[in-house]
Design a protein around this motif. Structure first.
Motif, PDB file in Angstrom:
ATOM      1  N   GLY A  40      25.080 -16.171 -36.371  1.00  0.00           N
ATOM      2  CA  GLY A  40      24.016 -15.151 -37.069  1.00  0.00           C
ATOM      3  C   GLY A  40      22.510 -15.272 -36.666  1.00  0.00           C
ATOM      4  N   VAL A  41      22.084 -16.454 -36.343  1.00  0.00           N
ATOM      5  CA  VAL A  41      21.046 -16.566 -35.439  1.00  0.00           C
ATOM      6  C   VAL A  41      20.793 -15.597 -34.423  1.00  0.00           C
ATOM      7  N   GLY A  42      21.715 -15.355 -33.503  1.00  0.00           N
ATOM      8  CA  GLY A  42      21.917 -14.276 -32.507  1.00  0.00           C
ATOM      9  C   GLY A  42      21.869 -13.010 -33.003  1.00  0.00           C
ATOM     10  N   LEU A  43      22.602 -12.640 -34.042  1.00  0.00           N
ATOM     11  CA  LEU A  43      22.537 -11.199 -34.575  1.00  0.00           C
ATOM     12  C   LEU A  43      20.962 -11.083 -35.101  1.00  0.00           C
ATOM     13  N   ARG A  44      20.240 -11.992 -35.716  1.00  0.00           N
ATOM     14  CA  ARG A  44      19.151 -11.700 -36.038  1.00  0.00           C
ATOM     15  C   ARG A  44      17.935 -11.658 -34.988  1.00  0.00           C
ATOM     16  N   LEU A  45      18.251 -12.623 -34.130  1.00  0.00           N
ATOM     17  CA  LEU A  45      17.174 -12.447 -32.887  1.00  0.00           C
ATOM     18  C   LEU A  45      17.228 -11.345 -32.223  1.00  0.00           C
ATOM     19  N   LEU A  46      18.600 -10.582 -32.014  1.00  0.00           N
ATOM     20  CA  LEU A  46      18.821  -9.300 -31.491  1.00  0.00           C
ATOM     21  C   LEU A  46      17.827  -8.187 -32.044  1.00  0.00           C
ATOM     22  N   GLU A  47      18.068  -8.190 -33.525  1.00  0.00           N
ATOM     23  CA  GLU A  47      17.273  -7.333 -34.278  1.00  0.00           C
ATOM     24  C   GLU A  47      15.915  -7.582 -34.137  1.00  0.00           C
ATOM     25  N   VAL A  48      15.433  -8.734 -34.384  1.00  0.00           N
ATOM     26  CA  VAL A  48      13.863  -8.907 -34.222  1.00  0.00           C
ATOM     27  C   VAL A  48      13.258  -8.730 -32.781  1.00  0.00           C
ATOM     28  N   LEU A  49      14.043  -8.999 -31.914  1.00  0.00           N
ATOM     29  CA  LEU A  49      13.521  -8.830 -30.433  1.00  0.00           C
ATOM     30  C   LEU A  49      13.661  -7.480 -30.046  1.00  0.00           C
ATOM     31  N   SER A  50      14.742  -6.563 -30.167  1.00  0.00           N
ATOM     32  CA  SER A  50      14.786  -5.221 -30.023  1.00  0.00           C
ATOM     33  C   SER A  50      13.514  -4.223 -30.927  1.00  0.00           C
ATOM     34  N   TYR A  51      13.289  -4.805 -31.936  1.00  0.00           N
ATOM     35  CA  TYR A  51      12.053  -4.102 -32.423  1.00  0.00           C
ATOM     36  C   TYR A  51      10.674  -4.561 -31.920  1.00  0.00           C
ATOM     37  N   ARG A  52      10.603  -5.645 -31.664  1.00  0.00           N
ATOM     38  CA  ARG A  52       9.310  -5.978 -30.961  1.00  0.00           C
ATOM     39  C   ARG A  52       9.144  -5.480 -29.550  1.00  0.00           C
ATOM     40  N   GLU A  53      10.253  -5.830 -28.779  1.00  0.00           N
ATOM     41  CA  GLU A  53       9.956  -5.671 -27.326  1.00  0.00           C
ATOM     42  C   GLU A  53      10.618  -4.213 -26.973  1.00  0.00           C
ATOM     43  N   ARG A  54      11.422  -3.877 -27.626  1.00  0.00           N
ATOM     44  CA  ARG A  54      12.031  -2.497 -27.210  1.00  0.00           C
ATOM     45  C   ARG A  54      12.123  -1.356 -27.957  1.00  0.00           C
ATOM     46  N   ASN A  55      11.124  -1.304 -29.093  1.00  0.00           N
ATOM     47  CA  ASN A  55      10.834  -0.317 -29.868  1.00  0.00           C
ATOM     48  C   ASN A  55      12.201   0.292 -30.676  1.00  0.00           C
ATOM     49  N   SER A  56      12.974  -0.713 -30.874  1.00  0.00           N
ATOM     50  CA  SER A  56      14.440  -0.423 -31.420  1.00  0.00           C
ATOM     51  C   SER A  56      15.421   0.396 -30.612  1.00  0.00           C
ATOM     52  N   ARG A  57      14.947   0.206 -29.437  1.00  0.00           N
ATOM     53  CA  ARG A  57      15.846   0.825 -28.479  1.00  0.00           C
ATOM     54  C   ARG A  57      17.149  -0.266 -28.189  1.00  0.00           C
ATOM     55  N   ARG A  58      18.297   0.248 -28.083  1.00  0.00           N
ATOM     56  CA  ARG A  58      19.582  -0.485 -27.567  1.00  0.00           C
ATOM     57  C   ARG A  58      20.129  -0.166 -26.285  1.00  0.00           C
ATOM     58  N   GLU A  59      20.412  -1.284 -25.648  1.00  0.00           N
ATOM     59  CA  GLU A  59      20.799  -1.413 -24.494  1.00  0.00           C
ATOM     60  C   GLU A  59      22.399  -0.928 -24.465  1.00  0.00           C
ATOM     61  N   VAL A  60      22.625  -0.001 -23.708  1.00  0.00           N
ATOM     62  CA  VAL A  60      24.003   0.471 -23.237  1.00  0.00           C
ATOM     63  C   VAL A  60      24.754   0.286 -22.072  1.00  0.00           C
ATOM     64  N   ARG A  61      24.078  -0.481 -21.407  1.00  0.00           N
ATOM     65  CA  ARG A  61      24.504  -0.793 -19.774  1.00  0.00           C
ATOM     66  C   ARG A  61      24.657  -2.347 -19.952  1.00  0.00           C
ATOM     67  N   LEU A  62      25.868  -2.758 -19.351  1.00  0.00           N
ATOM     68  CA  LEU A  62      26.220  -4.408 -19.490  1.00  0.00           C
ATOM     69  C   LEU A  62      24.978  -5.177 -18.675  1.00  0.00           C
ATOM     70  N   LEU A  63      24.980  -4.794 -17.600  1.00  0.00           N
ATOM     71  CA  LEU A  63      23.754  -5.447 -16.784  1.00  0.00           C
ATOM     72  C   LEU A  63      22.476  -5.508 -17.421  1.00  0.00           C
ATOM     73  N   GLU A  64      22.010  -4.402 -18.001  1.00  0.00           N
ATOM     74  CA  GLU A  64      20.823  -4.370 -18.650  1.00  0.00           C
ATOM     75  C   GLU A  64      20.634  -5.451 -19.874  1.00  0.00           C
ATOM     76  N   MET A  65      21.846  -5.389 -20.632  1.00  0.00           N
ATOM     77  CA  MET A  65      21.998  -6.432 -21.714  1.00  0.00           C
ATOM     78  C   MET A  65      22.037  -7.750 -21.204  1.00  0.00           C
ATOM     79  N   LEU A  66      22.715  -8.113 -20.340  1.00  0.00           N
ATOM     80  CA  LEU A  66      22.482  -9.552 -19.648  1.00  0.00           C
ATOM     81  C   LEU A  66      21.308  -9.609 -19.298  1.00  0.00           C
ATOM     82  N   LYS A  67      20.607  -8.934 -18.519  1.00  0.00           N
ATOM     83  CA  LYS A  67      19.231  -9.196 -18.205  1.00  0.00           C
ATOM     84  C   LYS A  67      18.251  -9.544 -19.394  1.00  0.00           C
ATOM     85  N   PHE A  68      18.488  -8.727 -20.609  1.00  0.00           N
ATOM     86  CA  PHE A  68      17.867  -8.870 -21.890  1.00  0.00           C
ATOM     87  C   PHE A  68      17.947 -10.430 -22.433  1.00  0.00           C
ATOM     88  N   ILE A  69      19.355 -10.882 -22.367  1.00  0.00           N
ATOM     89  CA  ILE A  69      19.719 -12.189 -22.944  1.00  0.00           C
ATOM     90  C   ILE A  69      18.878 -13.061 -21.885  1.00  0.00           C
TER      91      ILE A  69
END
Length: 191
Positions: free
Chosen positions: A56-85
């Motif tokens: 649950g912490v991971g779900l919420r952190l993804l939401e908050v960090l996506s909003y703060r750092e990526r302007n609600s942009r969602r990663e669709v590429r695996l390597l980009e998501m891994l770099k985000f983590i």
């Protein structure tokens, strides 16, 4: 005379670092481990409970960090998501990026994030009867929650790896992705 109080939703998002006391976190995490320990009968169940708590912490952190750092942009590429983590999520959790991000030599659907001295393993005293307990299962749950929330289903586990000359073992978070993720990755155009 008195200014009306603003609701929490009306205040701007603070971009600065918000830190908590390490001793307070260590105490609360220790209590979480103790509570989970009273609910289970073996180490595997305890690690699963810790992973579920982190999910649950991971779900919420993804939401908050996506909003703060990526302007609600969602990663669709695996390597980009891994770099985000590896960078953003890790910086939020530990104040620095993870030491290593690598793909498995034996399987193309497995990736690993490795790091030393995670505070969830540093300040926990493991009883002798639970010598193989890995409290980094909580971090594996956070990573699993972030991956699932972003649409990258995976089985995520935490492992301790002994390193010559190091006083403590290295923690490795192993991510084995669902075959649907690899199929989607192949269908996307090359960047």
């Amino acid at each position: 005379m008195f200014a009306p109080k603003q609701a929490a939703t009306d205040r701007p998002w603070v971009k600065g670092r918000s830190e908590i006391s390490l001793s307070a976190f260590a105490f609360l995490f220790g209590e979480l481990v103790q509570y989970c320990q009273t609910q289970v009968s073996n180490i595997g169940e305890l690690e699963r409970r810790l992973e579920d708590s982190g999910y649950g912490v991971g779900l919420r952190l993804l939401e908050v960090l996506s909003y703060r750092e990526r302007n609600s942009r969602r990663e669709v590429r695996l390597l980009e998501m891994l770099k985000f983590i590896h960078t953003s999520l890790w910086k939020c959790l530990f104040g620095r990026q993870a030491r290593e991000l690598e793909q498995s030599n034996t399987a193309e659907d497995e990736y690993m994030i490795s790091d030393f001295d995670l505070f969830v393993t540093k300040y926990i005293s493991v009883p002798k009867d639970m010598g193989q307990l890995n409290c980094a299962a909580f971090i594996a749950g956070i990573v699993k929650g972030a991956l699932d929330g972003a649409g990258f289903p995976a089985r995520v586990t935490a492992h301790n790896v002994a390193v010559k000359g190091a006083p403590r073992p290295k923690t490795t978070i192993l991510m084995k992705f669902d075959s649907s993720v690899l199929l989607r990755e192949q269908r996307l155009p090359a960047m």
